[in-house]
Design a protein around this motif. Structure first.
Motif, PDB file in Angstrom:
ATOM      1  N   SER A  37       0.851  -1.183   0.000  1.00 39.73           N
ATOM      2  CA  SER A  37       0.000   0.000   0.000  1.00 39.73           C
ATOM      3  C   SER A  37       0.884   1.229   0.000  1.00 39.73           C
ATOM      4  O   SER A  37       2.055   1.161   0.358  1.00 39.73           O
ATOM      5  N   PRO A  44      -3.414   7.919  -3.104  1.00 41.22           N
ATOM      6  CA  PRO A  44      -3.342   7.566  -4.519  1.00 41.22           C
ATOM      7  C   PRO A  44      -4.169   8.524  -5.361  1.00 41.22           C
ATOM      8  O   PRO A  44      -5.299   8.859  -5.019  1.00 41.22           O
ATOM      9  N   SER A  71      -1.935   0.229  -6.213  1.00 36.56           N
ATOM     10  CA  SER A  71      -3.317   0.516  -5.863  1.00 36.56           C
ATOM     11  C   SER A  71      -4.209  -0.262  -6.825  1.00 36.56           C
ATOM     12  O   SER A  71      -3.742  -1.174  -7.514  1.00 36.56           O
ATOM     13  N   THR A 125       0.124   6.924 -13.313  1.00 44.78           N
ATOM     14  CA  THR A 125      -0.509   5.646 -13.002  1.00 44.78           C
ATOM     15  C   THR A 125      -0.399   4.715 -14.201  1.00 44.78           C
ATOM     16  O   THR A 125      -0.783   5.083 -15.318  1.00 44.78           O
TER      17      THR A 125
END
Length: 485
Positions: A37, A44, A71, A125
């Protein structure tokens, strides 16, 4: 994505291009474990839909190390796998599947693994299960999202296979033109931390050729620069023809592209790939850039229909896009002449339902190892091809006149005045000099750090022979444009 692309014969490049000497050839893909995490102090920045951009933040006073964490991201996804049709050796896309659009199942929420790479300036991401694409890229200084993030994963009827997922983000297209063959499926990934920087490498073994393909995505702590290092490696015993393209789907205005979006391409001509604009000539014809028969092709709002074109003869080592409505841009920095290919595509007036279920849209910024989709290169057994390019956001600059690895400048003449801007990407800009007739006429003392922008206007009796220089604390030129001394 382009409607009904015309197939052309594969014309091999005269020789296999060589990467610049500064490019690292990857010999292994690291596979360290990601933390379960994110650190407690970090939230995030991943969502399943484009939302209101976060509030802009001030540039950090001191750089913190790059962080990497895992994530998840939930996106509505059509059941396209249900519609796969197997192919045989006689099919040009074998062993990849065709798709029967009538068999695609309705969209359902699907959870994807998300890898986040983040520093003080940007957050990136990556979705390894969707071809390792970079799906989200946030400019934390302006608060804007830079990439198109389709709110639904929906197959279109374009691309080399006759179907393509317009998922958004930055995809890696290999080993053929258009969107490649293996960009839709899961890719392997590895993470590497180096001092205050970090990188994520995504990779796959392409089924038709057996070649390995990948890209390393890196950030360091000192700047907003996103470094992309695509590579392909022939570990087979046979030579293989290939194309390798990066396709960045951009949407700088809350998951849309405004009519006041400008394409900055340092070239005098571009080559049409396809278009629905009847005022332009057909495929593979050359047109002048940026103005053709009174049409300002550099302004998206001037297009009437879709348009895709190549710009294989850049006169400088950068390209850029800038949305004047939201004062946000993206700059791409390359070694002049390598990679060989630059391509722009925009759907123009095509209806959004072709690729999504809302009214979002995008434009495509391509970078490739070959000059156009008609050109193929060859990798011999044991050979590797790679290159390095840098992408970074700019904001509140006005537009982009020139850019390099450390900064960007804008200089334009208006009615009785000049508009100018300076953005620093790496290091510190201390002095901005405005030149006229190769003599300095105005100096601004600044303290611009990475991610910061200065802009102003200056009353001028004329716009001829003007220039702009940004210097560092030692008086060295960081970036300059126009007529300077």
């Amino acid at each position: 994505m382009e409607p009904s692309p015309t197939r052309t014969a594969h014309a091999k490049a005269s020789s296999t291009p060589s990467p610049p000497t500064s490019t690292a050839i990857l010999t292994a893909t690291p596979t360290p474990q990601l933390p379960a995490s994110p650190p407690p102090s970090v939230k995030p920045s991943v969502t399943s839909a484009a939302t209101e951009p976060p509030a802009p933040t001030k540039p950090p006073a001191a750089a913190n190390p790059v962080i990497v964490y895992e994530s998840t991201l939930t996106i509505q996804t059509y059941g396209y796998e249900d519609a796969f049709q197997p192919t045989g050796p006689e099919d040009a896309i074998y062993p990849y599947p065709r798709l029967d659009a009538a068999l695609v199942a309705p969209a359902q929420p699907r959870v994807y693994k998300a890898l986040v790479l983040e520093n003080d300036y940007v957050a990136v991401t990556i979705l390894p299960e969707l071809g390792g694409r970079t799906y989200c890229w946030v400019d934390k200084i302006s608060g804007r999202r830079l990439l198109y993030e389709n709110t639904v994963i929906k197959p279109t009827q374009w691309g080399y296979r006759g179907w393509w997922l317009a998922a958004g983000g930055i995809e890696w297209a290999f080993p053929v033109e258009e969107h490649g063959l293996n960009e839709w499926r899961p890719w392997a990934y590895g993470v590497l931390k180096t001092g205050s920087g970090a990188s994520i490498t995504v990779s796959d073994t392409e089924d038709r050729s057996g070649m390995e393909v990948g890209v390393t995505i890196s950030l360091d702590s000192a700047s907003p620069v996103l470094v992309l290092q695509p590579w392909a490696r022939n570990t087979t015993t046979s030579a293989h023809d290939y194309q390798y393209w990066i396709n960045a789907m951009l949407a700088l205005n809350e998951n849309k592209v405004s009519k006041n979006t400008e394409f900055i391409i340092p070239a005098s001509q571009v080559q049409i790939h396809s278009t629905g604009d009847g005022r332009l000539p057909g495929e593979w014809q050359w047109v002048s850039w940026p103005d053709y028969n009174g049409i300002n092709l550099s302004l998206y709002g001037a297009w009437q229909g879709w348009l895709g074109f190549f710009a294989p003869h850049l006169t400088a080592g950068f390209t850029a896009i800038y949305d004047r409505d939201v004062k946000q841009g993206v700059v791409r920095i390359i070694t002049p002449g390598w990679p060989a290919g630059t391509k722009i595509f925009g759907p123009g007036t095509l209806p959004a339902w072709l690729w999504t279920d809302d009214d979002s849209n995008y434009v495509e910024f391509w970078s490739g190892a070959t000059a156009t989709f008609a050109d193929y290169a060859t990798l011999q057994p044991g050979q590797t091809v790679s290159w390095t390019e840098s992408w970074y956001p700019v904001h509140d600059l006005g537009s982009v006149s020139t850019a390099n690895a450390v900064g960007a400048l804008y200089l334009a003449a208006g009615e009785g005045n000049l508009t100018l801007g300076a953005a620093v990407i790496r290091g510190e800009g201390r002095t901005l000099i405005l030149w006229q007739n190769q003599s300095p006429v105005q100096t601004w003392e600044l303290a611009l750090g990475p991610g910061q922008t200065f802009n102003t206007t200056w009353a001028s009796g004329g716009s001829e022979s003007v220039g702009l220089s940004l210097l560092d604390a030692e008086g060295n030129v960081m970036v300059q444009t126009g007529y300077v001394n």
